[in-house]
Design an enzyme around this catalytic site. Structure first.
Site: not given
Length: 334
Positions: A175, A289
């Site tokens: 990430s 998301k």
């Protein structure tokens, strides 16, 4: 607009086509990593678009030499009597195609530049092959190969700012690459002495990215920090649920980071809205998301007048980054 070629991350062509259709474009054709849109009004800021070529010219040639010659003739005609006095990007790529087509594009580029040096030496000296311009409109030469013998070329392009980032061995997770890429889209990054609230921080990729620039980070997560984030002197780990963390009265942060595995509307209601409305941060990078949610519908909600982004943020950009998966990255200023 007569037409456009728009590139994206391979596997997300359907979402890009949906975005184009929602903005008035009519996608008649698509392949791996690209959508060719027909007539329609020019689209606004597209989240899934990496590069948009307005009114590109399609060239077909069976050999490297023939394609290089075709691009050379087109470029000479497109430049016309224009005087080129400053460096210009010369960007060739094969969106979503296999390594073979990417190699063909590279060989054609090399041959084209050799032709350009012979025919337009001064212009060739100013070329910057491979330079990816900053997000927004750019002018130069942009050539997208969609097959061995088929390319689209244009003098103008609109870049979304996505790009592949270099990894850091000390970064605790993949990430880290997303936040590094997001800085380029926003056009600014944390500085020494600034403060960052990283909600859902573990294992610490985003916290580490800010701390390595000298920012002081409050990393909020019940999970452990790892790699370069663990024990970093500029990172204070608060073992709390991200939705429960609130700044102390009178406290604010220069940056809000949020990369939670949670339903996007829950993140918008529970974190984005209060943090922007209460002025707890100045800049923000938030990942949503979309998972089972329709991303085109989610984009419409983010851009609606009732959205917290419309009400409380300026300079907001939504992007599907090179390093994103089924998620959208939202960056902006409060």
């Amino acid at each position: 607009m007569a037409g456009m070629l728009v590139t994206c991350q391979p596997g997300f062509e359907r979402h890009l086509a949906g975005e184009l259709a929602a903005s008035g474009g009519l996608p008649p054709e698509q392949g791996s990593g690209w959508v060719r849109a027909g007539s329609g009004r020019p689209p606004g800021d597209l989240a899934f678009a990496h590069c948009l070529l307005p009114e590109p010219v399609e060239l077909r040639a069976g050999s490297v030499n023939a394609m290089a010659a075709a691009v050379s003739r087109w470029f000479a005609a497109a430049v016309g009597g224009e005087r080129i006095d400053t460096p210009w990007p010369c960007l060739w790529w094969a969106p979503g195609s296999g390594a073979g087509i990417a190699r063909r594009a590279a060989v054609v580029e090399r041959e084209f530049l050799a032709l350009l040096r012979r025919r337009m030496a001064r212009v060739a000296r100013l070329a910057e092959p491979g330079r990816l311009p900053r997000p927004g409109a750019a002018r130069g030469l942009f050539a997208a190969f969609v097959d061995f013998d088929r390319a689209f070329v244009a003098r103008a392009a609109v870049l979304g700012g996505q790009r592949r980032m270099a990894d850091d061995p000390a970064a605790p997770s993949r990430s880290y690459l997303k936040i590094e890429e997001a800085y380029g889209v926003l056009g600014v990054e944390p500085e020494a002495g600034q403060t960052v609230a990283d909600l859902g921080a573990a294992p610490g990729g985003w916290s580490y990215s800010a701390a390595k620039r000298g920012a002081r980070v409050t990393a909020v997560d019940n999970g452990p920090l790892k790699g370069g984030a663990r024990g970093h002197p500029l990172i204070q780990h608060r073992r709390l649920d991200a939705f429960d963390f609130r700044p102390e009265p009178g406290e604010g942060f220069d940056w809000l980071f949020c990369d939670l595995v949670a339903e996007p509307h829950h993140v918008l209601r529970g974190i984005v809205t209060p943090w922007l409305a209460q002025r707890w941060c100045r800049r923000f990078v938030v990942n949503l998301k979309f998972g089972r949610a329709d991303p085109v519908t989610l984009l419409a909600e983010l851009r609606a007048p009732a959205s917290p982004l419309a009400a409380h943020a300026s300079g907001c950009r939504v992007r599907h980054l090179y390093h994103d998966r089924e998620e959208l990255t939202v960056v902006g200023w409060r």
